[in-house]
Design an enzyme around this catalytic site. Structure first.
Site, PDB file in Angstrom:
ATOM      1  N   SER A  16     -44.905 -32.906 -82.818  1.00 41.16           N
ATOM      2  CA  SER A  16     -44.000 -32.213 -83.355  1.00 41.16           C
ATOM      3  C   SER A  16     -42.620 -31.352 -83.484  1.00 41.16           C
ATOM      4  O   SER A  16     -41.530 -31.731 -83.885  1.00 41.16           O
ATOM      5  CB  SER A  16     -44.596 -32.541 -85.120  1.00 41.16           C
ATOM      6  OG  SER A  16     -45.318 -33.338 -85.164  1.00 41.16           O
ATOM      7  N   LYS A  65     -55.782 -32.711 -93.028  1.00 40.36           N
ATOM      8  CA  LYS A  65     -55.498 -33.531 -93.743  1.00 40.36           C
ATOM      9  C   LYS A  65     -55.882 -33.840 -95.739  1.00 40.36           C
ATOM     10  O   LYS A  65     -55.094 -34.056 -96.884  1.00 40.36           O
ATOM     11  CB  LYS A  65     -54.918 -35.319 -93.798  1.00 40.36           C
ATOM     12  CG  LYS A  65     -53.847 -35.197 -92.332  1.00 40.36           C
ATOM     13  CD  LYS A  65     -53.900 -36.212 -91.821  1.00 40.36           C
ATOM     14  CE  LYS A  65     -52.114 -36.651 -91.165  1.00 40.36           C
ATOM     15  NZ  LYS A  65     -51.954 -37.639 -90.088  1.00 40.36           N
ATOM     16  N   ASN A  86     -49.892 -35.228 -94.982  1.00 39.11           N
ATOM     17  CA  ASN A  86     -49.246 -34.653 -93.914  1.00 39.11           C
ATOM     18  C   ASN A  86     -47.813 -33.767 -93.869  1.00 39.11           C
ATOM     19  O   ASN A  86     -47.815 -33.448 -92.835  1.00 39.11           O
ATOM     20  CB  ASN A  86     -49.393 -35.797 -92.972  1.00 39.11           C
ATOM     21  CG  ASN A  86     -47.651 -36.241 -93.272  1.00 39.11           C
ATOM     22  OD1 ASN A  86     -47.219 -35.852 -94.827  1.00 39.11           O
ATOM     23  ND2 ASN A  86     -46.872 -36.829 -91.942  1.00 39.11           N
ATOM     24  N   GLY A 128     -58.676 -39.664 -90.201  1.00 39.12           N
ATOM     25  CA  GLY A 128     -57.149 -39.059 -91.150  1.00 39.12           C
ATOM     26  C   GLY A 128     -56.162 -39.902 -91.898  1.00 39.12           C
ATOM     27  O   GLY A 128     -56.036 -39.951 -92.531  1.00 39.12           O
ATOM     28  N   VAL A 129     -55.665 -40.583 -90.627  1.00 40.85           N
ATOM     29  CA  VAL A 129     -54.454 -41.691 -90.720  1.00 40.85           C
ATOM     30  C   VAL A 129     -54.969 -42.872 -91.892  1.00 40.85           C
ATOM     31  O   VAL A 129     -53.496 -43.447 -92.235  1.00 40.85           O
ATOM     32  CB  VAL A 129     -53.229 -42.093 -89.736  1.00 40.85           C
ATOM     33  CG1 VAL A 129     -54.337 -42.420 -88.612  1.00 40.85           C
ATOM     34  CG2 VAL A 129     -52.038 -41.611 -90.030  1.00 40.85           C
ATOM     35  N   ASN A 149     -65.752 -49.221 -88.349  1.00 47.16           N
ATOM     36  CA  ASN A 149     -65.985 -47.310 -87.529  1.00 47.16           C
ATOM     37  C   ASN A 149     -67.329 -47.299 -87.082  1.00 47.16           C
ATOM     38  O   ASN A 149     -68.319 -48.038 -87.731  1.00 47.16           O
ATOM     39  CB  ASN A 149     -65.751 -46.266 -88.853  1.00 47.16           C
ATOM     40  CG  ASN A 149     -65.046 -45.377 -88.514  1.00 47.16           C
ATOM     41  OD1 ASN A 149     -64.435 -44.571 -87.376  1.00 47.16           O
ATOM     42  ND2 ASN A 149     -65.939 -44.027 -88.527  1.00 47.16           N
TER      43      ASN A 149
HETATM   44  P1  ATR Z   1     -61.602 -37.467 -87.948  1.00 46.65           P
HETATM   45  O1  ATR Z   1     -62.294 -38.307 -87.934  1.00 46.65           O
HETATM   46  O2  ATR Z   1     -61.230 -35.815 -87.268  1.00 46.65           O
HETATM   47  O3  ATR Z   1     -60.262 -37.598 -88.983  1.00 46.65           O
HETATM   48  P2  ATR Z   1     -59.240 -39.050 -86.088  1.00 46.65           P
HETATM   49  O4  ATR Z   1     -59.015 -38.213 -84.894  1.00 46.65           O
HETATM   50  O5  ATR Z   1     -58.151 -39.225 -87.271  1.00 46.65           O
HETATM   51  O6  ATR Z   1     -60.508 -37.898 -86.434  1.00 46.65           O
HETATM   52  O7  ATR Z   1     -60.633 -39.993 -86.249  1.00 46.65           O
HETATM   53  C1  ATR Z   1     -61.204 -40.077 -84.591  1.00 46.65           C
HETATM   54  C2  ATR Z   1     -61.371 -41.484 -84.954  1.00 46.65           C
HETATM   55  O8  ATR Z   1     -62.300 -41.949 -83.700  1.00 46.65           O
HETATM   56  C3  ATR Z   1     -63.258 -41.842 -85.813  1.00 46.65           C
HETATM   57  O9  ATR Z   1     -63.401 -42.878 -86.916  1.00 46.65           O
HETATM   58  C4  ATR Z   1     -64.229 -42.258 -85.184  1.00 46.65           C
HETATM   59  O10 ATR Z   1     -64.981 -42.701 -85.107  1.00 46.65           O
HETATM   60  P3  ATR Z   1     -66.306 -41.977 -85.550  1.00 46.65           P
HETATM   61  O11 ATR Z   1     -66.447 -41.830 -87.008  1.00 46.65           O
HETATM   62  O12 ATR Z   1     -67.388 -42.636 -85.765  1.00 46.65           O
HETATM   63  O13 ATR Z   1     -66.374 -40.241 -85.332  1.00 46.65           O
HETATM   64  C5  ATR Z   1     -63.567 -42.693 -83.897  1.00 46.65           C
HETATM   65  N1  ATR Z   1     -64.419 -42.934 -82.049  1.00 46.65           N
HETATM   66  C6  ATR Z   1     -64.063 -41.570 -81.279  1.00 46.65           C
HETATM   67  N2  ATR Z   1     -64.616 -41.684 -80.690  1.00 46.65           N
HETATM   68  C7  ATR Z   1     -64.994 -43.420 -80.500  1.00 46.65           C
HETATM   69  C8  ATR Z   1     -65.842 -43.892 -79.889  1.00 46.65           C
HETATM   70  N3  ATR Z   1     -65.758 -43.301 -78.398  1.00 46.65           N
HETATM   71  N4  ATR Z   1     -66.087 -45.067 -79.969  1.00 46.65           N
HETATM   72  C9  ATR Z   1     -65.938 -45.872 -81.444  1.00 46.65           C
HETATM   73  N5  ATR Z   1     -65.217 -44.739 -82.231  1.00 46.65           N
HETATM   74  C10 ATR Z   1     -65.120 -43.757 -82.253  1.00 46.65           C
END
Ligand code: ATR
Length: 264
Positions: A16, A65, A86, A128-129, A149
């Site tokens: 950004s 967020k 955001n 978050g998104v 998820n």
């Molecule tokens: P946050 O969850 O803090 O908002 P994000 O980067 O926006 O962070 O989200 C990460 C996403 O990637 C989550 O949906 C996460 O799944 P979990 O809720 O089970 O943690 C997903 N993610 C990250 N690593 C993963 C993996 N190895 N397998 C499947 N999903 C994964």
């Protein structure tokens, strides 16, 4: 000099500042945009700095967020409906939270001439998104939205905001027209999503919110299977475009040079 920030944790990866400072320079504005890694207990002081005018505007990324919301005076309709902010902007002495991820996603989809009307959308992840992508998909007329998820609890939390979405067990692949990777899997070039897309057929849209690397394994596979593929670069640029417009009252230029800023 007016100061703008993007806050998050981690924040190192954020491009950004590069994008906003490019537009600041292009428009001859007396401003600077920086990134700042914060913790939860820093949020209150950040908002005070905005009220005092020390900081003119803030972009918010993972994981704030949603957690920033209790500190704000007001929310835009979109931010309220998605429980997601955001962009922060001081208006009439009130600190207001906006959500420009929605228009970012919508404009990106319009730009590739893909029509979401009556389409089945399958979203991977619940981070978050995701609320913004759901909101935009509904707005664009999709017929069905499914999310899956790894941690089911987080998907249920999103269903509490959007009652009409369907939950899909992690590992299952339903019929869809569009699949969106909104997980963080793919940020590392070697990351592979452990899902079997080989039976989904052709001519779907594989969309990845990730733009760096520009082609994740998820998109690469989608392409090999005969599908249209798009990364999150335009979404990122258009959410920044809307924040810039909100803060400076100027529509910044988007061209090849802008897009190159994100090629790292
Ligand atoms: P946050 O969850 O803090 O908002 P994000 O980067 O926006 O962070 O989200 C990460 C996403 O990637 C989550 O949906 C996460 O799944 P979990 O809720 O089970 O943690 C997903 N993610 C990250 N690593 C993963 C993996 N190895 N397998 C499947 N999903 C994964």
């Amino acid at each position: 000099m007016k100061k703008y920030l993007v806050i998050g944790n981690p924040i190192n990866h954020s491009l950004s500042p590069e994008l906003h400072n490019h537009w600041i320079k292009q428009n001859g504005l007396d401003a600077i945009y920086e990134k700042r890694k914060l913790n939860n207990n820093d949020l209150e002081n950040l908002i005070l700095d905005i009220k005092k005018g020390k900081i003119k505007g803030v972009n918010v990324t993972v994981p704030f967020k949603n957690t920033i919301i209790p500190f704000l005076d007001d929310l835009s309709t979109e931010a309220k409906k998605t429980h997601s902010v955001n962009t922060i902007h001081l208006k009439n002495k009130k600190v207001v939270g906006h959500n420009t991820d929605i228009t970012g996603f919508e404009t990106a989809i319009q730009n590739i001439n893909f029509d979401f009307k009556k389409k089945k959308i399958f979203i991977l992840g619940a981070g978050g998104v995701v609320p913004s992508i759901i909101y935009a998909s509904v707005k664009m007329g999709s017929s069905e939205i499914m999310i899956s998820n790894r941690t089911e609890r987080k998907a249920i939390e999103i269903k509490n905001i959007f009652n009409n979405i369907k939950l899909v067990k992690w590992g299952e692949i339903p019929g869809f027209d569009v699949v969106i990777n909104a997980t963080s899997l793919g940020l590392n070039q070697d990351d592979k999503i452990n899902l079997d897309f080989t039976k989904v057929g052709k001519n779907k849209l594989f969309y990845d919110v990730i733009y760096n690397p520009s082609e994740t394994n998820f998109l690469n596979l989608g392409k090999k299977l005969g599908n249209k593929c798009e990364n999150g670069k335009l979404m990122f640029i258009y959410q920044a475009f809307s924040s810039f417009k909100l803060w400076h009252g100027i529509e910044p230029l988007i061209n090849e040079e802008t897009i190159k800023i994100l090629d790292r």
